[in-house]
Design a protein around this motif. Sequence first.
Motif, PDB file in Angstrom:
ATOM      1  N   GLN A   1       9.127   0.712   6.749  1.00  0.00           N
ATOM      2  CA  GLN A   1       8.323   1.887   6.417  1.00  0.00           C
ATOM      3  C   GLN A   1       7.203   2.102   7.420  1.00  0.00           C
ATOM      4  O   GLN A   1       6.881   3.243   7.768  1.00  0.00           O
ATOM      5  CB  GLN A   1       7.776   1.766   4.987  1.00  0.00           C
ATOM      6  N   HIS A   2       6.626   1.028   7.935  1.00  0.00           N
ATOM      7  CA  HIS A   2       5.579   1.143   8.949  1.00  0.00           C
ATOM      8  C   HIS A   2       6.079   1.913  10.172  1.00  0.00           C
ATOM      9  O   HIS A   2       5.351   2.715  10.750  1.00  0.00           O
ATOM     10  CB  HIS A   2       5.084  -0.247   9.361  1.00  0.00           C
ATOM     11  N   TYR A   3       7.328   1.645  10.551  1.00  0.00           N
ATOM     12  CA  TYR A   3       7.905   2.290  11.735  1.00  0.00           C
ATOM     13  C   TYR A   3       8.697   3.555  11.394  1.00  0.00           C
ATOM     14  O   TYR A   3       9.262   4.191  12.281  1.00  0.00           O
ATOM     15  CB  TYR A   3       8.783   1.293  12.507  1.00  0.00           C
TER      16      TYR A   3
ATOM     17  N   ASP B   1       8.309  -3.132   3.987  1.00  0.00           N
ATOM     18  CA  ASP B   1       6.993  -2.826   4.563  1.00  0.00           C
ATOM     19  C   ASP B   1       7.099  -2.559   6.064  1.00  0.00           C
ATOM     20  O   ASP B   1       6.503  -1.605   6.579  1.00  0.00           O
ATOM     21  CB  ASP B   1       6.002  -3.977   4.330  1.00  0.00           C
TER      22      ASP B   1
ATOM     23  N   PRO C   1       2.768  -5.414   9.643  1.00  0.00           N
ATOM     24  CA  PRO C   1       3.919  -4.833  10.336  1.00  0.00           C
ATOM     25  C   PRO C   1       3.686  -4.520  11.815  1.00  0.00           C
ATOM     26  O   PRO C   1       4.585  -4.691  12.637  1.00  0.00           O
ATOM     27  CB  PRO C   1       4.220  -3.571   9.532  1.00  0.00           C
ATOM     28  N   ALA C   2       2.473  -4.119  12.167  1.00  0.00           N
ATOM     29  CA  ALA C   2       2.178  -3.801  13.572  1.00  0.00           C
ATOM     30  C   ALA C   2       2.281  -5.037  14.476  1.00  0.00           C
ATOM     31  O   ALA C   2       2.445  -4.909  15.695  1.00  0.00           O
ATOM     32  CB  ALA C   2       0.795  -3.179  13.692  1.00  0.00           C
TER      33      ALA C   2
END
Length: 191
Positions: A104-106, A101, A69-70
């Motif tokens: 949710q990462h952000y 995913d 995700p990054a």
Amino acid sequence: MNILWDFDGTLFDTYPAYTHAFLTVVGEHIPEKEIYQNLKVSFAHAVRYYAVSSDKEAEIKEIIKKLVPADLKPFDQVEEILKFADKNVIMTHKKRAQVLDILQHYGWEKYFVDMVAGDDGFPRKPDAASYKYLHNKHGVDLAIGDRELDLLPAKELGISTCMFQGQCKAADYQLENYADFFKLDFLVTKQ
């Protein structure tokens, strides 16, 4: 205001990572900008355009699958629009788990009340079935996408459309960056 969003190239700037994956496999003799433009049409279009073998296509997909995700950044100032909207929904060909995913990462899952993803069984865009489903359920006022393909189903249903970083006949509005969203005539008439 209820907004329907495309995901890749609209909420998140995913195409640079996809372009890099394509370039890694197909070869650096092709200009990066050209690959980017062909991927924006669609992944399948780029595969056909460059006559990519099925083995090479699988290799590209494997690289994309390994992205975290990054690696996929949200566009600047899009979060302000998400906060502003009464409801946000997503229609994407990407698989639901991948989208979740990234959201949710952000910490962005809180901004979305619904989603139709690629593995939900709806026909692919520009078929309007998924848009109709989301519109009937949530009363969509505006659809935002980065390709004409994202806007045609909304047009068919009489929903206002906004093209992000591009131009097409199906767009009622066009934005090069999200900082200009709150200047749209559409918002003046809705308020």
